[in-house]
Design an enzyme around this catalytic site. Sequence first.
Site, PDB file in Angstrom:
ATOM      1  N   ARG A   1      -0.558  -9.357  12.839  1.00 30.53           N
ATOM      2  CA  ARG A   1      -1.147  -8.298  12.002  1.00 30.53           C
ATOM      3  C   ARG A   1      -1.928  -8.904  10.842  1.00 30.53           C
ATOM      4  NH1 ARG A   1       4.118  -5.612  10.685  1.00 30.53           N
ATOM      5  NH2 ARG A   1       3.005  -4.312   9.174  1.00 30.53           N
TER       6      ARG A   1
ATOM      7  N   ARG B   1      -9.906   0.547   8.609  1.00 28.29           N
ATOM      8  CA  ARG B   1      -9.428  -0.806   8.843  1.00 28.29           C
ATOM      9  C   ARG B   1     -10.474  -1.671   9.534  1.00 28.29           C
ATOM     10  NH1 ARG B   1      -3.648   0.153   8.941  1.00 28.29           N
ATOM     11  NH2 ARG B   1      -2.458  -1.784   9.059  1.00 28.29           N
TER      12      ARG B   1
ATOM     13  N   LYS C   1       0.831  -1.209   0.000  1.00 25.79           N
ATOM     14  CA  LYS C   1       0.000   0.000   0.000  1.00 25.79           C
ATOM     15  C   LYS C   1       0.865   1.259   0.000  1.00 25.79           C
ATOM     16  CE  LYS C   1      -2.292  -1.101   3.789  1.00 25.79           C
ATOM     17  NZ  LYS C   1      -1.782  -2.435   4.180  1.00 25.79           N
TER      18      LYS C   1
ATOM     19  N   ARG D   1      11.229  -2.319  11.108  1.00 28.85           N
ATOM     20  CA  ARG D   1      10.128  -1.793  11.916  1.00 28.85           C
ATOM     21  C   ARG D   1       9.882  -2.757  13.067  1.00 28.85           C
ATOM     22  NH1 ARG D   1       4.909  -0.191   8.364  1.00 28.85           N
ATOM     23  NH2 ARG D   1       3.924  -1.433   9.974  1.00 28.85           N
TER      24      ARG D   1
ATOM     25  N   ARG E   1      11.522  -6.799   5.251  1.00 32.00           N
ATOM     26  CA  ARG E   1      11.454  -5.366   4.974  1.00 32.00           C
ATOM     27  C   ARG E   1      12.414  -4.585   5.862  1.00 32.00           C
ATOM     28  NH1 ARG E   1       5.695  -2.400   4.951  1.00 32.00           N
ATOM     29  NH2 ARG E   1       5.536  -3.029   7.134  1.00 32.00           N
TER      30      ARG E   1
HETATM   31  P1  ADP Z   1       0.717  -2.197   7.821  1.00 34.47           P
HETATM   32  O1  ADP Z   1      -0.333  -1.921   6.809  1.00 34.47           O
HETATM   33  O2  ADP Z   1       2.004  -2.626   7.194  1.00 34.47           O
HETATM   34  O3  ADP Z   1       0.289  -3.091   8.953  1.00 34.47           O
HETATM   35  P2  ADP Z   1       0.539   0.485   8.997  1.00 34.47           P
HETATM   36  O4  ADP Z   1       1.709   1.365   9.043  1.00 34.47           O
HETATM   37  O5  ADP Z   1      -0.613   0.872   8.149  1.00 34.47           O
HETATM   38  O6  ADP Z   1       1.157  -0.894   8.565  1.00 34.47           O
HETATM   39  O7  ADP Z   1      -0.033   0.236  10.461  1.00 34.47           O
HETATM   40  C1  ADP Z   1       0.791  -0.114  11.540  1.00 34.47           C
HETATM   41  C2  ADP Z   1      -0.041  -0.250  12.825  1.00 34.47           C
HETATM   42  O8  ADP Z   1      -0.684   1.004  13.152  1.00 34.47           O
HETATM   43  C3  ADP Z   1      -1.196  -1.247  12.760  1.00 34.47           C
HETATM   44  O9  ADP Z   1      -0.771  -2.562  13.010  1.00 34.47           O
HETATM   45  C4  ADP Z   1      -2.117  -0.692  13.866  1.00 34.47           C
HETATM   46  O10 ADP Z   1      -1.656  -1.043  15.131  1.00 34.47           O
HETATM   47  C5  ADP Z   1      -1.972   0.812  13.723  1.00 34.47           C
HETATM   48  N1  ADP Z   1      -2.988   1.373  12.801  1.00 34.47           N
HETATM   49  C6  ADP Z   1      -2.745   2.039  11.645  1.00 34.47           C
HETATM   50  N2  ADP Z   1      -3.893   2.408  11.044  1.00 34.47           N
HETATM   51  C7  ADP Z   1      -4.903   1.942  11.839  1.00 34.47           C
HETATM   52  C8  ADP Z   1      -6.327   1.967  11.761  1.00 34.47           C
HETATM   53  N3  ADP Z   1      -6.964   2.547  10.719  1.00 34.47           N
HETATM   54  N4  ADP Z   1      -7.036   1.392  12.760  1.00 34.47           N
HETATM   55  C9  ADP Z   1      -6.434   0.817  13.787  1.00 34.47           C
HETATM   56  N5  ADP Z   1      -5.101   0.740  13.921  1.00 34.47           N
HETATM   57  C10 ADP Z   1      -4.331   1.299  12.963  1.00 34.47           C
END
Ligand code: ADP
Length: 215
Positions: free
Chosen positions: A172, A89, A14, A161, A128
């Site tokens: 996740r 999400r 993404k 990360r 990554r």
């Molecule tokens: P990825 O898509 O690789 O998991 P992100 O950087 O989008 O990574 O998200 C990392 C973390 O941030 C998620 O695992 C969650 O804990 C939190 N997070 C990000 N966006 C949301 C969301 N819309 N709702 C709930 N938690 C979120």
Amino acid sequence: MIRTILLGPPGAGKGTQAAIIVKNNNIPHISTGDIFRENIKNGTELGKRAQEYMSKGELVPDDLVIEIATTRLLEDDCKNGFILDGFPRTVHQAEELDKFLDEHGQEISVVINLEVPDDVLMKRLTGRRVCPKCGATFHIVGMPPKKEGICDICGAELIQRPDDNEETAGNRIEVYNRETKPLIDYYEKKGKIANIDGAAALEVASAAVAEALGG
Ligand code: ADP
Ligand code: ZN
């Protein structure tokens, strides 16, 4: 006008696709994950709250995320479109986003659904490496930096990360399958989904994304 959501499991690409869209269109990339990481780095109260969840691979509570995302969407640079990455999400987040957009006379143009099998995701996440300084992303096998452990772009030392370790990454993916996958159905019913093969070569996937966004 492009008002798009990038949907897909962690590791689907993404962020990579968002960066390419930004290059070709003058619209902001809004990543809730990036906003939280920035707050963690700066030691803010929000960062402290978010970190409790992020470090375990759990979702940050809806109310907090919705507040952060809608506040960001009110900023001036979102008037001519935006790319949402990592938000919504959950179905509740999606409903609240729809309410918000409705109140502002806006609507999502298309939802880009990046599809990637779970085993590919695990390899992508655990391999990554990211640049803490400029945000560039590499992969130890798929996209290694020219010099091991060093950012090609700015020369900073690359890091993993903290939530890309095997256990947290696995969680996740589970959380995605349970909480976020239902959004495909949610947007399908609204006729807004464009399915893209996120396991294809990067140029192939990004060409398909560009086409779904209107060429
Ligand atoms: P990825 O898509 O690789 O998991 P992100 O950087 O989008 O990574 O998200 C990392 C973390 O941030 C998620 O695992 C969650 O804990 C939190 N997070 C990000 N966006 C949301 C969301 N819309 N709702 C709930 N938690 C979120
Ligand atoms: Zn860098």
